[in-house]
Every structure is written in C-alpha cells, then in structure tokens.
Scaffold this motif. Structure first.
Motif, PDB file in Angstrom:
ATOM      1  N   ASP A  17      10.388  19.559 -14.290  1.00 21.43           N
ATOM      2  CA  ASP A  17      11.124  19.822 -15.528  1.00 21.43           C
ATOM      3  C   ASP A  17      11.957  18.636 -15.980  1.00 21.43           C
ATOM      4  OD1 ASP A  17      10.079  22.372 -15.518  1.00 21.43           O
ATOM      5  OD2 ASP A  17      11.787  23.227 -14.423  1.00 21.43           O
ATOM      6  N   ILE A  18      12.227  17.671 -15.099  1.00 21.71           N
ATOM      7  CA  ILE A  18      13.130  16.577 -15.454  1.00 21.71           C
ATOM      8  C   ILE A  18      12.487  15.205 -15.316  1.00 21.71           C
ATOM      9  CG2 ILE A  18      15.261  17.835 -14.918  1.00 21.71           C
ATOM     10  CD1 ILE A  18      15.251  16.617 -12.174  1.00 21.71           C
ATOM     11  N   VAL A  19      11.313  15.094 -14.706  1.00 20.58           N
ATOM     12  CA  VAL A  19      10.684  13.786 -14.528  1.00 20.58           C
ATOM     13  C   VAL A  19       9.908  13.409 -15.785  1.00 20.58           C
ATOM     14  CG1 VAL A  19      10.512  14.069 -12.035  1.00 20.58           C
ATOM     15  CG2 VAL A  19       8.611  14.768 -13.494  1.00 20.58           C
ATOM     16  N   HIS A  20       9.509  12.141 -15.856  1.00 19.87           N
ATOM     17  CA  HIS A  20       8.719  11.678 -16.987  1.00 19.87           C
ATOM     18  C   HIS A  20       7.364  12.378 -17.020  1.00 19.87           C
ATOM     19  CE1 HIS A  20      11.699   8.435 -16.735  1.00 19.87           C
ATOM     20  NE2 HIS A  20      11.384   8.152 -17.983  1.00 19.87           N
ATOM     21  N   SER A  21       6.867  12.570 -18.206  1.00 12.70           N
ATOM     22  CA  SER A  21       5.584  13.269 -18.353  1.00 12.70           C
ATOM     23  C   SER A  21       4.442  12.468 -17.746  1.00 12.70           C
ATOM     24  CB  SER A  21       5.313  13.533 -19.833  1.00 12.70           C
ATOM     25  OG  SER A  21       5.318  12.320 -20.574  1.00 12.70           O
ATOM     26  N   GLN A  22       4.579  11.134 -17.720  1.00  8.63           N
ATOM     27  CA  GLN A  22       3.522  10.315 -17.122  1.00  8.63           C
ATOM     28  C   GLN A  22       3.299  10.655 -15.656  1.00  8.63           C
ATOM     29  OE1 GLN A  22       2.782   6.037 -17.993  1.00  8.63           O
ATOM     30  NE2 GLN A  22       4.773   6.133 -19.002  1.00  8.63           N
ATOM     31  N   LEU A  23       4.382  10.977 -14.947  1.00  9.62           N
ATOM     32  CA  LEU A  23       4.262  11.252 -13.521  1.00  9.62           C
ATOM     33  C   LEU A  23       3.448  12.508 -13.264  1.00  9.62           C
ATOM     34  CD1 LEU A  23       7.852  10.362 -12.232  1.00  9.62           C
ATOM     35  CD2 LEU A  23       5.830   8.912 -12.413  1.00  9.62           C
ATOM     36  N   GLU A  24       3.603  13.522 -14.096  1.00  7.53           N
ATOM     37  CA  GLU A  24       2.811  14.740 -13.920  1.00  7.53           C
ATOM     38  C   GLU A  24       1.335  14.451 -14.120  1.00  7.53           C
ATOM     39  OE1 GLU A  24       4.437  18.460 -15.532  1.00  7.53           O
ATOM     40  OE2 GLU A  24       6.032  17.232 -16.406  1.00  7.53           O
ATOM     41  N   THR A  25       1.007  13.656 -15.143  1.00  9.14           N
ATOM     42  CA  THR A  25      -0.399  13.322 -15.397  1.00  9.14           C
ATOM     43  C   THR A  25      -0.987  12.503 -14.255  1.00  9.14           C
ATOM     44  OG1 THR A  25       0.093  13.302 -17.772  1.00  9.14           O
ATOM     45  CG2 THR A  25      -1.957  12.271 -17.049  1.00  9.14           C
TER      46      THR A  25
ATOM     47  N   ARG B  76       0.858  -1.183   0.000  1.00 12.43           N
ATOM     48  CA  ARG B  76       0.000   0.000   0.000  1.00 12.43           C
ATOM     49  C   ARG B  76       0.893   1.232   0.000  1.00 12.43           C
ATOM     50  NH1 ARG B  76      -4.141  -1.883   4.874  1.00 12.43           N
ATOM     51  NH2 ARG B  76      -4.858  -3.811   3.859  1.00 12.43           N
ATOM     52  N   PRO B  77       0.796   2.067  -1.020  1.00  7.92           N
ATOM     53  CA  PRO B  77       1.678   3.251  -1.087  1.00  7.92           C
ATOM     54  C   PRO B  77       1.386   4.218   0.047  1.00  7.92           C
ATOM     55  CG  PRO B  77      -0.026   3.357  -2.780  1.00  7.92           C
ATOM     56  CD  PRO B  77      -0.143   2.003  -2.159  1.00  7.92           C
ATOM     57  N   ALA B  78       2.450   4.828   0.547  1.00  3.91           N
ATOM     58  CA  ALA B  78       2.343   5.799   1.637  1.00  3.91           C
ATOM     59  C   ALA B  78       3.009   7.096   1.212  1.00  3.91           C
ATOM     60  CB  ALA B  78       2.987   5.251   2.913  1.00  3.91           C
ATOM     61  N   GLY B  79       2.610   8.200   1.891  1.00  8.80           N
ATOM     62  CA  GLY B  79       3.219   9.490   1.605  1.00  8.80           C
ATOM     63  C   GLY B  79       2.876  10.040   0.237  1.00  8.80           C
ATOM     64  N   LEU B  80       1.642   9.851  -0.224  1.00  7.24           N
ATOM     65  CA  LEU B  80       1.272  10.308  -1.563  1.00  7.24           C
ATOM     66  C   LEU B  80       1.375  11.823  -1.701  1.00  7.24           C
ATOM     67  CD1 LEU B  80      -1.796   7.998  -2.261  1.00  7.24           C
ATOM     68  CD2 LEU B  80       0.446   7.892  -3.341  1.00  7.24           C
ATOM     69  N   ALA B  81       1.019  12.548  -0.646  1.00  6.23           N
ATOM     70  CA  ALA B  81       1.108  14.012  -0.725  1.00  6.23           C
ATOM     71  C   ALA B  81       2.551  14.471  -0.904  1.00  6.23           C
ATOM     72  CB  ALA B  81       0.500  14.627   0.532  1.00  6.23           C
ATOM     73  N   LEU B  82       3.477  13.812  -0.242  1.00  9.41           N
ATOM     74  CA  LEU B  82       4.887  14.163  -0.377  1.00  9.41           C
ATOM     75  C   LEU B  82       5.415  13.781  -1.750  1.00  9.41           C
ATOM     76  CD1 LEU B  82       6.071  12.944   3.127  1.00  9.41           C
ATOM     77  CD2 LEU B  82       5.488  15.268   2.445  1.00  9.41           C
ATOM     78  N   LEU B  83       4.962  12.652  -2.284  1.00  7.38           N
ATOM     79  CA  LEU B  83       5.377  12.260  -3.627  1.00  7.38           C
ATOM     80  C   LEU B  83       4.889  13.261  -4.660  1.00  7.38           C
ATOM     81  CD1 LEU B  83       4.733   8.382  -3.515  1.00  7.38           C
ATOM     82  CD2 LEU B  83       6.817   9.632  -2.957  1.00  7.38           C
ATOM     83  N   GLN B  84       3.697  13.798  -4.449  1.00 11.43           N
ATOM     84  CA  GLN B  84       3.186  14.819  -5.368  1.00 11.43           C
ATOM     85  C   GLN B  84       4.035  16.086  -5.297  1.00 11.43           C
ATOM     86  OE1 GLN B  84      -1.151  15.395  -5.128  1.00 11.43           O
ATOM     87  NE2 GLN B  84      -1.277  13.401  -4.121  1.00 11.43           N
ATOM     88  N   GLN B  85       4.439  16.459  -4.103  1.00  9.58           N
ATOM     89  CA  GLN B  85       5.297  17.643  -3.976  1.00  9.58           C
ATOM     90  C   GLN B  85       6.645  17.430  -4.653  1.00  9.58           C
ATOM     91  OE1 GLN B  85       5.391  19.639  -0.086  1.00  9.58           O
ATOM     92  NE2 GLN B  85       3.731  18.290   0.591  1.00  9.58           N
ATOM     93  N   TRP B  86       7.178  16.217  -4.552  1.00  9.52           N
ATOM     94  CA  TRP B  86       8.461  15.943  -5.206  1.00  9.52           C
ATOM     95  C   TRP B  86       8.329  16.042  -6.725  1.00  9.52           C
ATOM     96  CZ3 TRP B  86      10.236  12.125  -8.567  1.00  9.52           C
ATOM     97  CH2 TRP B  86      11.621  12.075  -8.729  1.00  9.52           C
ATOM     98  N   VAL B  87       7.225  15.537  -7.274  1.00  6.18           N
ATOM     99  CA  VAL B  87       7.001  15.644  -8.716  1.00  6.18           C
ATOM    100  C   VAL B  87       6.855  17.096  -9.120  1.00  6.18           C
ATOM    101  CG1 VAL B  87       5.402  15.069 -10.581  1.00  6.18           C
ATOM    102  CG2 VAL B  87       6.000  13.340  -8.876  1.00  6.18           C
ATOM    103  N   GLU B  88       6.188  17.895  -8.292  1.00  6.02           N
ATOM    104  CA  GLU B  88       6.009  19.313  -8.613  1.00  6.02           C
ATOM    105  C   GLU B  88       7.349  20.045  -8.604  1.00  6.02           C
ATOM    106  OE1 GLU B  88       4.135  22.852  -9.590  1.00  6.02           O
ATOM    107  OE2 GLU B  88       3.381  20.785  -9.634  1.00  6.02           O
TER     108      GLU B  88
END
Length: 756
Positions: free
Chosen positions: A603-611, A587-599
C-alpha cells in the motif's frame, strides 16, 4: 619494496665505461693471476722443505701472504666478476676460493647516491582517484597515489590500488602496489610535498604534485588520467614540470599546503619556510598563470604546518614558536584574524599552554569545523619519573566554526543578541559554516565523515537547542525544496517527505545520521529502531517529527535497494548463457524475502516494485524446482527451527517445544531465539562475523551495490538501467541507511583475547 624495484632496474644507472674491461685487459688479468698462484705454490714448497725455519716465522709469512692476497682480491672484485662473464663458454680457469665468495662491490660515490635514493624524507598521499577503464568492461579503476621524497631529490610515485570488493571473512587483503614513476624533482632533499586534483567531473582530470626542497625551490608537476594509465617505464614519467614557483635560495622549504578552490576557480599554494615566513601563490585554472599574493613573516621560528580550510578561503599556520595563526584570503590580499576563543560545550583559548613547548603540525577536520594541533610537551614541567618518559606529544582540538570564512552569506536572524559569551556575528559564522559543510558532503567524492559536525551540534543542543533546529530547518528547506522557506518544522516535514523520491541517496544518508546522532540523541539506538517499527511509547512532538523523517527516509532507501535487486535479477536472467560475471560483481540475495516485504507494504511502496516483484516471481517459478524452493525456507542457526518472515529487522524462530506448550505469546517470544536480519538481503544473520553499523546498530551480511549510493533519485524506469549499474558492489562496505563505513562485528565466542 622500493629496493627490489630499483635493484631490478640497476637503480636507473647506465653501465660505466670506466669500470668495464676490454678483452686484452681480461687476458692480461689471467696471466697475472696464474703467475701469482704459481709463486704462492713455489713459496709454500720451499717453506715445507726447509727444516731450519722457525715455526713463528712460517706463520708470520703465511699471514702476510694471505693479507696481500685478500687485499688484491678486494681491489679486483669488479674485474673478477667481468672475468667470469668473459670466460663464459670458454676454457674456464679455477679461481681461489676466497675470490669466489667475494660479492660485487660498488664505488663510494655509487653507494652514497643509492643510499640517498633509498632514504625517505617525506611522504604525501593523494585522494582516491576513480578512472573509467576501457579494458575492464566499463569498470572503474580506483587507486591512490603515494609520493615518497628522498634525500637525492627524486620522488618515487606509487599506485596503491583499492580492493575490487571487501569480504567479511577476509579482512587482511593486501592492496596491489606498483611503482609508477621516479621523478628527479630537485637537486637536494625533498622536504615536503602536497597533492591536488582538479577537473574531477571531466573525462580527463588533472593530477598536480607540488614539491619543496631543502635548497629553497618549489616546483609544480602535473599529469592527467590518460598518461597515468598508459605509463609503463618508471624513468619516463608521465609527470611534467608545470611551473617552478620558487627558485633555489638559501632559505629551505619546511611545509606546503595546496588546494584547488572551487569558490575562486583557482589553485592556492601556501609555502612555509625555515625562516618563519610563508608565501601564498594563486593560479587561475583557465590560464595556469601563477602570481604571488603575499609573503609575510608570520612566525619567529620554522613554520611546521599549513592547512587551508573552507575551500581555500582560510589558512592556518603553526610554528615551533608554539603559535597558531589564522588568515583570511580576500581577492588578492591576505589578513590575519583572531581564532575564536568561545566554543560550544567547552572553553578553549589560543593562549600558550604552559605544558607545551612547540607546535609540530596542523590539520582540519572533515567538515572544517575543528582544528587539530600536534604539540610536544615541555619536558622540564613534567614529572621526570612518569610523565616525561611516556608523554612526548599530544593532539589538541580547537573549534573554528565561528571563524570568519571571508564570504558573507545571507543568514537568518537566528540570534538577536549575545548569548553564552557568543556574539551575534559568531552565531552567524557558525550557521554559515555548518551549512557550507553540509553542502560540501553532497559530493560523492567526499567521504561521509560527520563526526565534527555532529559533535558541534550536540554541544549547541545542550545550551541552545533552538539554534540547532533553526539551522537544520534552513538546510532541509534549501536541500529538499530548493529554496529557503521560513516555516515551522511541523509544516516542513510533510513537504519534505513528499520529495524523498526526487533527492539523491547521499542527502538521505546525511539526514539519517543527523536525525539519529543529533536530534534523537536522547534515545538509545535500539529504542529508535523499535519506534521505527511502530512500537512508539513517547508522544513528544519534536521526537515524533524526526522519527517520521527518519522512518520515511529509510523506507525510501530500502525501496531503492529492492528495486535494484529485482532489476539485477531480471537482467541476469535475460542475459543467461553469456560470460559469467567476476566474483566481485553484485548478485542480489534473498529475493523471496524481498518479495514478501513488498507484499506486506504494497500500500505504500512504489508501483514499480509490485510489477517487478510479479515478474521476478514468475521467472523464478519457471526456472526453479521443488528442491530449490525447499532450500529457501529459513531456519534458526541455533536450533534449526523454521523462521517465518514478519519484519525486515528481526525474526523469532518457532521451536518444536513451543508448539507442544500452549503458552502465552509473551512467554513464547521469551523462549524462542531472537534473530537479527541482514539490512540488505533481509536474510537471517548467521553467528559468524558480520558487518556492523555504529550509527544505526544494524547487521549486514551482503553489501549493497555501488549504484545505490550514487542514485540522484528513485529511477523512473528500473528496467531501463544499464548493465554497468549492477556490475559491482560498493567500493567500500557502506551502511545501507547511514552511508557510513561499516565495521567488522564478531560474536562473543569468536572474539580474541588479545587487543585489536
């Protein structure tokens, strides 16, 4: 445990007709007992009424009577037990107290057979088997097979199941163990055994068990996946006799070594004997026909150890004569070759040490670059007061990377002349053997244990750093580009980093371990982590190149984890209302923090992650309320101050007294608490026991999913991954970035004073 299982099955013995009593015998036994009890009572009355009998004679008579009674009771124990069962439900007669206390006795022959069955003489562990289970919702069954050979000639086979998941709070979980089969393999002691597995990639892999006995016979037993899973009765084993390689003969079998060679597509079996000789047998997997390749008198005393290396191309043998010999297998012939005397970083020879008396065993390191020998000391040469009492044996390590492996590979012109006592051929052998070992670790069924490879390259780096760099350059170009491109490291790094999304996660893990432990070994682990966060103070070209490789590789692994976390959450939300998953499902944890890291890194992460991040955000907004949102705010575990997210590696709390004092940033950082973040969930780590990686020194609270370590590349469509991809955490606690096993790290105030 073996006794409990065997006793519940009456040791596999059928009821002996000679020991069972008929109904007439039971009735006759009743009359005998009644007459004997009546005579004893009458005799006692006569002795009591006669006053002229001497007290000494009375006592003597009583003792003789009791002795006779006890003797007959011992002789008829089995009949009395049958009598009890026969009189069940009928008019029961009272039995003497001495007879009721007697336990069931067995014949001497039965005792000897049971003692031989329970006496373990040899053991053998198989590698971890992974079978898909149709009854477990697509989950994998993981267990190892333990074979225990006894003096009776039988082998008991046990399933030792791996835990479904590992918890940092519960480290002493006992594995489930079950008795699978008892196979009568030989008529004498089982002296040695060896496991082998072939067809691991097929749907029904074959499991092979080779057994050797003191009667000189060697047999090969086989079973498959379906039979192992469906076997119910212990004495109806799923293992069948494939081949009796060696028949019974006066020379006992002392040791075995069995390997399934992918290079030859065959099975190789080495049989060591008590006479000092050994035999080598070969079997083609397609035809399953065995043929003896060679039989040689290699030693003067008992062969105590045999070990195959380099995929069945080399064989090492040791004996009680204290000699260790190396052999090369070429086609259907075997020849002895000298063990290389020169080793990187230290000097070791094959001469007999004066302190050692004999060699008791031999084993190969995970990468096959080192040989471990078990030797016992010559007590006469030790100090009798101190050394002779405590030092019984020692483990000696020898490098064998310069060993000729019997296969000529194309090697670069790394060294054109002999340097530091190494010949050109030895350098070529080191290069080919290191590349072969690195290639073998690409297979997921091989644990990522690189200590021998790291130690060898570190030793070479001290004396010949250009040799290590050229070997790794060839490995990088072949593994990441698919061909050997003879270019410099400066030109190779940009090409490799562009290919990170297309390579398996295992390759990235190997690269990270080598980068940290070999090429960046001059830097401390904390210093490397600071440089990866952009705090670089050293402009050396070579270090920067490997830092860039390490930084891009770890970012690729983190992006794969974030993508899997988002996909698992969206899949769980779409299937909400179905059967709740087991506790060991990931079960994934820390989803809010993962979203902040993607934000922050958009500019350098895969486009799939932003979507996916936007979809997760909208889904959480619909399903959450203000109370749940408030609970997501992180607080310092020491002062309960709020903690903001700025980095995936570490964090600093914002205590209340810092806001009142308008001090400099440096002073504020010194006053705040520095907190570690979990490398998987990015959450602030609490002051409780955590998983700890010895390679990168990172903390882990939540374990990554098993799918991450088996990904062949970055998924082209994360949302299309099957549900089985998120069904479980890793079978073992592995590091997200290094792929090695994690350890339990406890805070200082939780450490025990007793040694662990």
């Amino acid at each position: 445990m073996l006794y409990e299982n065997l006793s519940s099955m009456n040791f596999g013995e059928s009821k002996n007709p000679s020991t069972s009593l008929s109904k007439d015998q039971v009735v006759e036994h009743d009359h005998e007992e009644d007459e004997r009890i009546s005579s004893l009572k009458a005799r006692k009355r006569r002795k009591t009424s006669a006053n002229n009998i001497n007290l000494h004679e009375k006592n003597y008579t009583d003792r003789a009577s009791c002795s006779k009674q006890d003797s007959k009771a011992e002789h008829n124990v089995l009949e009395i037990e049958v009598y009890k069962q026969a009189s069940n439900g009928q008019d029961r007669r009272s039995l003497p107290k001495a007879l009721k206390k007697c336990s069931q006795e067995i014949s001497p022959q039965t005792y000897v057979s049971r003692e031989a069955l329970l006496s373990s003489h040899s053991v053998a562990w198989s590698s971890l088997l992974r079978f898909s289970s149709e009854s477990s919702c697509g989950n994998m069954l993981r267990f190892s097979l333990l074979a225990i050979g006894s003096k009776s000639g039988s082998v008991s086979i046990w399933k030792v199941h791996a835990p479904e998941c590992y918890h940092i709070e519960r480290s002493n979980v006992s594995p489930m163990v079950e008795l699978t089969a008892i196979v009568q393999t030989h008529s004498s002691w089982v002296s040695t055994m060896s496991w082998g597995i072939f067809g691991c990639d097929s749907s029904n892999p074959q499991v092979v068990l080779v057994t050797g006995s003191c009667d000189g016979s060697v047999k090969i037993w086989m079973s498959n996946k379906e039979d192992l899973q469906n076997s119910v009765e212990v004495y109806k084993s799923s293992f069948f006799l494939l081949k009796e390689v060696v028949a019974v003969n006066p020379v006992q079998v002392s040791t075995l070594s069995f390997v399934v060679s992918n290079h030859y597509n065959a099975m190789h079996l080495a049989i060591g004997k008590g006479s000092g000789s050994f035999e080598v047998w070969k079997c083609e997997i397609s035809t399953r026909k065995f043929e003896q390749i060679v039989s040689t008198n290699a030693h003067n005393q008992v062969v105590t150890g045999l070990a195959w290396s380099y995929d069945g191309r080399c064989l090492y043998s040791c004996s009680q004569d204290n000699y260790v010999r190396s052999w090369i297998l070429c086609e259907n012939a075997i020849s002895e070759v000298p063990i290389p005397a020169n080793t990187p970083g230290l000097s070791s020879t094959t001469d007999l040490p004066d302190d050692f008396l004999s060699c008791l065993g031999v084993a190969l390191s995970p990468g096959n670059l080192a040989v471990a020998l078990v030797r016992n000391f010559n007590v006469e040469l030790l100090n009798p007061m101190y050394q002779a009492r405590s030092q019984k044996a020692a483990v000696e390590f020898l490098w064998n990377g310069a060993q000729q492996s019997g296969e000529s590979e194309d090697s670069t012109e790394t060294v054109t002349e002999a340097i530091l006592g190494f010949s050109k051929n030895e350098f070529a052998n080191w290069e080919s053997n290191i590349l072969w070992s690195l290639k073998e670790f690409n297979y997921l069924n091989k644990p990522l244990v690189l200590w021998d490879m790291v130690a060898a390259m570190l030793a070479f780096k001290q004396s010949m750093p250009e040799f290590v760099e050229l070997v790794l350059t060839k490995w990088l170009s072949v593994s990441y580009l698919g061909f050997h491109d003879d270019i410099s490291m400066e030109d190779l790094v940009p090409k490799i980093t562009k290919r990170f999304s297309d390579v398996p996660s295992r390759l990235l893990h190997i690269l990270n371990v080598i980068s940290r432990r070999v090429m960046l070994s001059e830097l401390k682990t904390e210093e490397i982590n600071r440089k990866l966060q952009g705090q670089r103070t050293n402009d050396e070209g070579e270090i920067d190149l490997w830092l860039k490789l390490l930084q891009e590789s770890e970012r690729e692994l983190r992006e794969r984890l974030v993508g899997l976390s988002f996909s698992a959450y969206l899949l769980a939300e779409s299937s909400q209302g179905t059967i709740s998953p087991p506790s060991w499902n990931w079960r994934p944890a820390g989803l809010a923090l993962l979203q902040q890291w993607v934000e922050i890194n958009r500019d350098i992460v895969h486009s799939q992650l932003e979507t996916l991040s936007l979809e997760v955000k909208s889904s959480r907004t619909r399903s959450s309320n203000s109370t749940e949102t408030a609970l997501e705010e992180e607080k310092c575990p020491y002062c309960a101050a709020p903690v903001n997210f700025h980095s995936a590696e570490e964090a600093f709390c914002e205590s209340s007294h810092q806001k009142k004092k308008k001090s400099k940033d440096k002073e504020r950082c010194d006053e705040s608490h520095k907190l570690e973040r979990c490398c998987v969930s990015m959450q602030v780590c609490p002051p409780t026991p955590l998983w700890f990686c010895k390679c990168c020194n990172r903390m882990t609270l939540e374990l990554a999913p098993e799918t991450l370590f088996a990904l062949p590349s970055f998924p082209s469509d994360l949302k299309s991954l099957p549900k089985s991809s998120f069904s479980k955490v890793a079978s073992k606690p592995f590091c997200l970035f290094c792929g090695v096993l994690l350890q339990r790290k406890q805070p200082e105030f939780l450490l025990s004073a007793s040694p662990v």
